[in-house]
Design an enzyme around this catalytic site. Structure first.
Site: not given
Ligand SMILES: NC(=O)c1ccc[n+]([C@@H]2O[C@H](COP(=O)([O-])OP(=O)(O)OC[C@H]3O[C@@H](n4cnc5c(N)ncnc54)[C@H](OP(=O)(O)O)[C@@H]3O)[C@@H](O)[C@H]2O)c1
Length: 358
Positions: A59, A223
């Site tokens: 990330y 998500s």
């Protein structure tokens, strides 16, 4: 429900909040948050009682881990926080470089023992800690045998460098195989699955959720808002709202399909019935699904985060769940057909016999 209604993650003693702070947005990037904004999100999650933080070596090129490590140190919360990070994607080269002919190091990705040891040491250094509470295989590499992965990660548990491990983005058969190998060998096994799961992404219900329940693995949806689609801020007739989905979508296919707009319309109707936001309804739905232990919430700002945390106290009615379920039902498929109530009745002489992991 609140973030302090802790529960065990899978068949383990790891006690976590029902919402886990996703930190994919921590760090520079088109849809990221700078250090001050990321710290504010982290603090707001902690103030709400959250104890579970999820990052990954990949990330923001490692910046997310650096931020998370710094925030934990500054808040002196290492003993209270369940810290999760991931290995697997290759950070040695820009994925866009594929067309530019530059090769990366194959030993800087995948689930081979050589990369797991390299990746873990790098994550520990960035996070400024000497152990990880939950170490994720970020993605199935399709190459490394399950035996090698179970051996490597089990040894790391025994060495104390990680407390538990788990799998993200893998076939259900692979997770079942690894869990079975670990159980038969009496060595530490995977305790959770991290999967894309939302009202517009329900494919995992056919194989993954039953596999997770059978093997004692807690499911963690990622998500859950489909990257922001289910917040309702994009409109069918005008998708130009500012947000992650207005640029190139890093998760592949567009969320802007006719089917998804119809699902969103039902979410909006039910949001109006509760006087809540569509995002909160979408989160409440996924948190209520069987097998779900803790839901990853992604937020770029504090107001997004606090709005999403407020979903934890929503109770959808049976009628509302049915409307959401029916409108978003995935295409049946072979396995789903086998698990249908009709087939079960054909087998058990017309009786609705419940299995132990149903
Ligand atoms: N294992 C994996 O492969 C994998 C993959 C993806 C994610 N994850 C994990 O799952 C976490 C959550 O995933 P995600 O970020 O994709 O979750 P998501 O909830 O589907 O999307 C979050 C994004 O939606 C927008 N948003 C969120 N709440 C909003 C609100 N109330 N109003 C308006 N917009 C809102 C924000 O983006 P904008 O404001 O920029 O539009 C935010 O960054 C990640 O942080 C990461 O830890 C794991």
């Amino acid at each position: 429900m609140s973030l302090t209604q802790y529960r065990a993650l899978g068949r383990s003693g790891l006690v976590v909040s029902p919402m886990c702070l996703g930190t994919m947005t921590f760090g520079p990037g088109d849809w990221g948050a700078d250090e001050a904004a990321s710290r504010a999100v982290f603090d707001a999650y902690r103030d709400a009682g959250g104890n579970f933080v999820d990052t990954a070596d990949i990330y923001s090129g490692g910046a997310s881990e650096v931020f998370v490590g710094k925030f934990i140190k500054q808040s002196q919360s290492r003993d209270q926080i369940v810290l999760a990070t991931k290995f697997g994607f290759n950070g040695s080269r820009n994925p866009l470089a594929a067309t530019q002919g530059t090769a990366g190091n194959p030993h800087a990705g995948g689930a081979g023992s050589k990369n797991i040891h390299r990746a873990l040491d790098a994550s520990l250094a960035r996070l400024g800690t000497d152990y990880i509470d939950l170490y994720w295989m970020h993605i199935w590499d399709g190459v490394t045998p399950a035996e090698e992965i179970v051996q490597t990660l089990g040894d790391l548990v025994r060495a104390g460098k990680i407390r538990h491990y788990a799998f993200s983005d893998m076939p259900a058969w692979f997770a079942t195989k690894a869990a079975t190998i670990a159980a038969e060998r009496r060595v530490p096994g995977p305790i959770a699955m991290q999967l894309e799961y939302s009202l517009v992404a329900r494919d995992v219900e056919a194989e993954h959720i039953p596999s997770a329940r059978d093997a004692g693995m807690g499911v963690m949806p990622w998500s859950p808002l489909a990257g922001g689609f289910l917040t309702g801020k994009y409109r069918r007739e005008d998708t130009a709202a500012t947000g992650r989905l207005s640029g190139a979508n890093p998760f592949g296919d567009s969320k802007f399909t006719a089917r998804n707009w119809d699902i969103l319309a039902t979410v909006k109707d039910i949001a109006a019935e509760h006087d809540r936001t569509p995002a909160q309804i979408a989160l409440a739905w996924v948190m209520a699904q069987r097998g779900v232990a803790s839901t990853l919430i992604g937020a770029r700002t504090v107001s997004q985060l606090t709005g999403n945390i407020a979903a934890a106290d929503i109770r959808l009615t049976a009628d509302q769940i049915t409307r959401l379920d029916q409108g978003s039902a995935p295409a049946g498929g072979f396995t789903a057909g086998l698990a249908s109530p009709m087939i079960r009745r054909m087998i058990y002489g017309g009786h609705d016999v419940a299995g132990w992991s149903d």
